[in-house]
Design a protein around this motif. Structure first.
Motif, PDB file in Angstrom:
ATOM      1  N   LYS A 273      41.622  21.282  37.336  1.00  0.00           N
ATOM      2  CA  LYS A 273      41.137  21.926  38.574  1.00  0.00           C
ATOM      3  C   LYS A 273      41.111  23.453  38.463  1.00  0.00           C
ATOM      4  CE  LYS A 273      42.903  18.460  41.793  1.00  0.00           C
ATOM      5  NZ  LYS A 273      43.956  18.243  42.793  1.00  0.00           N
ATOM      6  N   VAL A 274      41.703  23.977  37.380  1.00  0.00           N
ATOM      7  CA  VAL A 274      41.868  25.430  37.277  1.00  0.00           C
ATOM      8  C   VAL A 274      40.756  26.050  36.458  1.00  0.00           C
ATOM      9  CG1 VAL A 274      43.426  27.252  36.436  1.00  0.00           C
ATOM     10  CG2 VAL A 274      44.370  25.136  37.409  1.00  0.00           C
ATOM     11  N   GLY A 275      40.194  27.146  36.916  1.00  0.00           N
ATOM     12  CA  GLY A 275      39.170  27.837  36.139  1.00  0.00           C
ATOM     13  C   GLY A 275      38.528  28.918  36.977  1.00  0.00           C
ATOM     14  N   MET A 276      37.819  29.825  36.318  1.00  0.00           N
ATOM     15  CA  MET A 276      37.151  30.887  37.065  1.00  0.00           C
ATOM     16  C   MET A 276      35.807  30.403  37.578  1.00  0.00           C
ATOM     17  SD  MET A 276      36.133  34.732  35.964  1.00  0.00           S
ATOM     18  CE  MET A 276      34.479  34.371  35.408  1.00  0.00           C
ATOM     19  N   ARG A 277      35.616  30.476  38.884  1.00  0.00           N
ATOM     20  CA  ARG A 277      34.298  30.151  39.451  1.00  0.00           C
ATOM     21  C   ARG A 277      33.449  31.408  39.345  1.00  0.00           C
ATOM     22  NH1 ARG A 277      36.425  28.140  45.252  1.00  0.00           N
ATOM     23  NH2 ARG A 277      37.921  29.780  44.782  1.00  0.00           N
ATOM     24  N   PHE A 278      32.352  31.324  38.614  1.00  0.00           N
ATOM     25  CA  PHE A 278      31.585  32.548  38.367  1.00  0.00           C
ATOM     26  C   PHE A 278      31.074  33.173  39.660  1.00  0.00           C
ATOM     27  CE2 PHE A 278      28.304  35.437  37.071  1.00  0.00           C
ATOM     28  CZ  PHE A 278      28.926  36.093  36.018  1.00  0.00           C
ATOM     29  N   GLU A 279      30.678  32.338  40.620  1.00  0.00           N
ATOM     30  CA  GLU A 279      30.142  32.925  41.867  1.00  0.00           C
ATOM     31  C   GLU A 279      31.209  33.714  42.622  1.00  0.00           C
ATOM     32  OE1 GLU A 279      30.634  29.734  41.327  1.00  0.00           O
ATOM     33  OE2 GLU A 279      31.270  28.670  43.126  1.00  0.00           O
ATOM     34  N   MET A 280      32.471  33.316  42.443  1.00  0.00           N
ATOM     35  CA  MET A 280      33.545  34.080  43.089  1.00  0.00           C
ATOM     36  C   MET A 280      33.767  35.398  42.337  1.00  0.00           C
ATOM     37  SD  MET A 280      34.300  32.222  45.632  1.00  0.00           S
ATOM     38  CE  MET A 280      35.908  32.237  46.386  1.00  0.00           C
ATOM     39  N   TYR A 281      33.674  35.325  41.013  1.00  0.00           N
ATOM     40  CA  TYR A 281      33.793  36.568  40.239  1.00  0.00           C
ATOM     41  C   TYR A 281      32.695  37.555  40.658  1.00  0.00           C
ATOM     42  CZ  TYR A 281      33.652  40.117  36.743  1.00  0.00           C
ATOM     43  OH  TYR A 281      33.646  41.366  36.152  1.00  0.00           O
ATOM     44  N   GLU A 282      31.508  37.043  40.732  1.00  0.00           N
ATOM     45  CA  GLU A 282      30.364  37.899  41.076  1.00  0.00           C
ATOM     46  C   GLU A 282      30.578  38.551  42.458  1.00  0.00           C
ATOM     47  OE1 GLU A 282      26.660  35.863  40.686  1.00  0.00           O
ATOM     48  OE2 GLU A 282      25.502  37.669  41.179  1.00  0.00           O
ATOM     49  N   ALA A 283      31.096  37.781  43.391  1.00  0.00           N
ATOM     50  CA  ALA A 283      31.327  38.316  44.745  1.00  0.00           C
ATOM     51  C   ALA A 283      32.426  39.387  44.725  1.00  0.00           C
ATOM     52  CB  ALA A 283      31.704  37.175  45.697  1.00  0.00           C
ATOM     53  N   ILE A 284      33.487  39.145  43.935  1.00  0.00           N
ATOM     54  CA  ILE A 284      34.564  40.140  43.837  1.00  0.00           C
ATOM     55  C   ILE A 284      34.021  41.412  43.190  1.00  0.00           C
ATOM     56  CG2 ILE A 284      36.727  40.659  42.600  1.00  0.00           C
ATOM     57  CD1 ILE A 284      37.575  37.752  43.163  1.00  0.00           C
ATOM     58  N   TYR A 285      33.222  41.238  42.152  1.00  0.00           N
ATOM     59  CA  TYR A 285      32.636  42.389  41.458  1.00  0.00           C
ATOM     60  C   TYR A 285      31.769  43.195  42.426  1.00  0.00           C
ATOM     61  CZ  TYR A 285      29.410  44.933  38.449  1.00  0.00           C
ATOM     62  OH  TYR A 285      28.641  45.919  37.885  1.00  0.00           O
ATOM     63  N   LYS A 286      30.898  42.520  43.135  1.00  0.00           N
ATOM     64  CA  LYS A 286      29.982  43.235  44.033  1.00  0.00           C
ATOM     65  C   LYS A 286      30.737  43.867  45.215  1.00  0.00           C
ATOM     66  CE  LYS A 286      25.756  40.978  42.674  1.00  0.00           C
ATOM     67  NZ  LYS A 286      24.818  39.870  42.877  1.00  0.00           N
ATOM     68  N   GLY A 287      31.703  43.149  45.734  1.00  0.00           N
ATOM     69  CA  GLY A 287      32.496  43.692  46.854  1.00  0.00           C
ATOM     70  C   GLY A 287      33.261  44.930  46.424  1.00  0.00           C
ATOM     71  N   PHE A 288      33.862  44.868  45.254  1.00  0.00           N
ATOM     72  CA  PHE A 288      34.648  46.015  44.772  1.00  0.00           C
ATOM     73  C   PHE A 288      33.727  47.194  44.484  1.00  0.00           C
ATOM     74  CE2 PHE A 288      37.380  48.161  41.477  1.00  0.00           C
ATOM     75  CZ  PHE A 288      38.439  48.464  42.321  1.00  0.00           C
ATOM     76  N   MET A 289      32.590  46.920  43.852  1.00  0.00           N
ATOM     77  CA  MET A 289      31.647  48.002  43.537  1.00  0.00           C
ATOM     78  C   MET A 289      31.125  48.653  44.817  1.00  0.00           C
ATOM     79  SD  MET A 289      31.613  48.496  40.376  1.00  0.00           S
ATOM     80  CE  MET A 289      30.152  49.401  39.937  1.00  0.00           C
ATOM     81  N   SER A 290      30.989  47.881  45.887  1.00  0.00           N
ATOM     82  CA  SER A 290      30.432  48.451  47.120  1.00  0.00           C
ATOM     83  C   SER A 290      31.342  49.546  47.692  1.00  0.00           C
ATOM     84  CB  SER A 290      30.188  47.365  48.169  1.00  0.00           C
ATOM     85  OG  SER A 290      31.431  46.961  48.725  1.00  0.00           O
ATOM     86  N   SER A 291      32.631  49.456  47.433  1.00  0.00           N
ATOM     87  CA  SER A 291      33.521  50.481  47.994  1.00  0.00           C
ATOM     88  C   SER A 291      34.120  51.390  46.931  1.00  0.00           C
ATOM     89  CB  SER A 291      34.647  49.815  48.799  1.00  0.00           C
ATOM     90  OG  SER A 291      35.237  48.769  48.055  1.00  0.00           O
ATOM     91  N   ALA A 292      34.317  50.887  45.711  1.00  0.00           N
ATOM     92  CA  ALA A 292      34.971  51.697  44.675  1.00  0.00           C
ATOM     93  C   ALA A 292      33.980  52.179  43.622  1.00  0.00           C
ATOM     94  CB  ALA A 292      36.074  50.882  44.001  1.00  0.00           C
ATOM     95  N   GLY A 293      32.780  51.615  43.628  1.00  0.00           N
ATOM     96  CA  GLY A 293      31.796  51.923  42.577  1.00  0.00           C
ATOM     97  C   GLY A 293      31.535  53.414  42.437  1.00  0.00           C
ATOM     98  N   ALA A 294      31.555  54.118  43.565  1.00  0.00           N
ATOM     99  CA  ALA A 294      31.188  55.541  43.526  1.00  0.00           C
ATOM    100  C   ALA A 294      32.193  56.378  42.740  1.00  0.00           C
ATOM    101  CB  ALA A 294      31.068  56.069  44.952  1.00  0.00           C
ATOM    102  N   PHE A 295      33.439  55.960  42.683  1.00  0.00           N
ATOM    103  CA  PHE A 295      34.405  56.819  41.981  1.00  0.00           C
ATOM    104  C   PHE A 295      34.856  56.284  40.623  1.00  0.00           C
ATOM    105  CE2 PHE A 295      37.231  54.410  44.930  1.00  0.00           C
ATOM    106  CZ  PHE A 295      38.111  53.853  44.025  1.00  0.00           C
TER     107      PHE A 295
END
Ligand code: ADP
Ligand code: GN1
Ligand code: MG
Length: 365
Positions: A273-295
């Motif tokens: 049952k354990v593993g990285m769901r790529f769509e969740m990774y993508e969402a974390i990446y995009k969410g983080f970039m939306s606020s931290a991407g600039a710096f």
């Protein structure tokens, strides 16, 4: 365990109006003890959060509180300055009648209390990519808001907290010393780590070379350390501020990947049952970039995928070390608990490794 009478006595030290009704254990953290308090204030029921600071883990609770006081005040100022309503958006510490942010009880334990954030909750496992996006956005905002924290460098509340090479050395020592006779049974897990030893120093090397700067980071961005608003789905309030201190931005991103991408809990024993769901990774990446991407610097951006692997490996190392040292750090509920958590984390490392090319490709979009 504390009785209601003892808790009532501790609670009475904090400036809270009204009548104390009850304290109920709350949350699923591995370190502190948290209670939800109910008060009656003039016929209205109000909640507060009360927490015992684990001073085996945090050797200097007064330094933890000094950091936390500075950080929460600064966050509140930033929120005021940006003219958004402040409700629920940062932890608010209560003060004692002695005007301190925490109190010591007769057993020598330290306690603090917060305003309870209502109609929001933390999740041990994220359910949707939108939640992942919002949580990551909020942790990115958190770093962003602390860029201009005035005053001296924050205390390192746990020195070398994310120093992975040191974590590895401690594992080797625990394996050698084998204090509780468990080393033989974890040979496979130990070899798994040793095969990845070269990875452990990568971020610290980049930091020493100046490519990755020190920032103020949260350092424990597992998904149950953010409260998600029930109504709006927003990552409304970052909590668990004990480890807010100088660190690398990538530690926070990496820990979100570790804790937010698997569909299973951290101690799930059915590893299929354990593993990285790529769509969740993508969402974390995009969410983080939306606020931290600039710096973020180019080297920080490039290492976002790697940081997920590193922090997952590091956390597995920490569970394994605690298993070998006799379960003295993390709260456990059964004898094999730390080993189960370790195996779970290593399965996740393999899953991240298998998807690394895709994660890297996402950087170019
Ligand atoms: P630990 O260090 O043990 O993980 P946390 O600070 O994360 O402790 O708190 C444990 C849990 O208590 C959180 O996951 C959250 O559900 C709840 N909690 C903590 N503070 C608050 C608060 N101010 N309002 C609402 N819930 C809270
Ligand atoms: C601990 O306190 P909590 O449960 O949020 C630990 C983290 C680990 C995590 C693993 C101070 O976090 O570093 O990543 O468990 N916190 C501390 O679940 O060691
Ligand atoms: Mg927590």
């Amino acid at each position: 365990m504390y009785s209601q009478e003892e808790l009532r006595e501790i609670v009475s030290k904090f400036v809270i109006y009204g009548d104390f009704l009850v304290a109920v254990p709350f949350g699923s953290g591995h370190i502190n003890d948290t209670y939800q308090l109910t008060f009656d204030q003039g016929g209205v029921r109000l909640h507060y959060a009360l927490q015992r600071i684990n001073h085996q883990v945090f050797a200097h609770p007064e330094q933890v509180m000094e950091n936390m006081d500075r950080v929460t005040r600064h966050l509140l100022n930033r929120i005021h300055a940006s003219h958004i309503e402040t409700r629920k958006r940062t932890l608010r510490l209560l003060r004692t009648y002695e005007n301190t942010p925490c109190v010591q009880d007769t057993r020598g334990n330290y306690w603090r209390a917060y305003v309870f954030v209502e109609n929001a909750r933390s999740y041990d496992v994220l359910e949707t990519p939108n939640q992942a996006y919002r949580a990551a956005e909020a942790f990115g905002d958190f770093q962003c808001n602390l860029v201009d924290l005035p005053g001296p460098r924050l205390h390192e509340t746990i020195p070398d907290f994310h120093n992975t090479p040191k974590r590895l050395e401690r594992l080797k020592q625990a394996f050698r010393e084998d204090k509780v006779g468990r080393a033989r049974s974890v040979r496979r897990e130990f070899d798994f780590v040793v095969a990845r030893a070269d990875d452990t120093s990568r971020l610290l090397r980049l930091n020493a070379e100046g490519a990755i700067p020190e920032r103020i980071t949260h350092n424990d961005t597992k998904v149950n350390n953010i409260l998600i608003d029930d109504l709006t789905g927003e990552g409304i309030c970052v909590i668990d501020l004990d480890t807010v201190m100088p660190g690398l931005s990538l530690y926070d991103f990496g820990d979100m990947v570790r804790a937010g991408t698997s569909p299973a809990e951290e101690d799930e024993v059915n590893l299929s049952k354990v593993g990285m769901r790529f769509e969740m990774y993508e969402a974390i990446y995009k969410g983080f970039m939306s606020s931290a991407g600039a710096f973020l610097t180019p080297a920080e951006r490039e290492n976002l995928p790697f940081s997920g692997k590193l922090i997952t490996l590091e956390t597995g190392i920490r569970f394994l070390t605690d298993y070998l040292e006799g379960d003295v750090y993390f709260k456990t509920r059964r004898p094999q608990h730390n080993l189960e958590r370790c195996r779970n984390q290593f399965k996740l490392v393999e899953s991240i490794e298998a998807q690394m090319n895709r994660m890297i490709a996402l950087l170019r979009h």
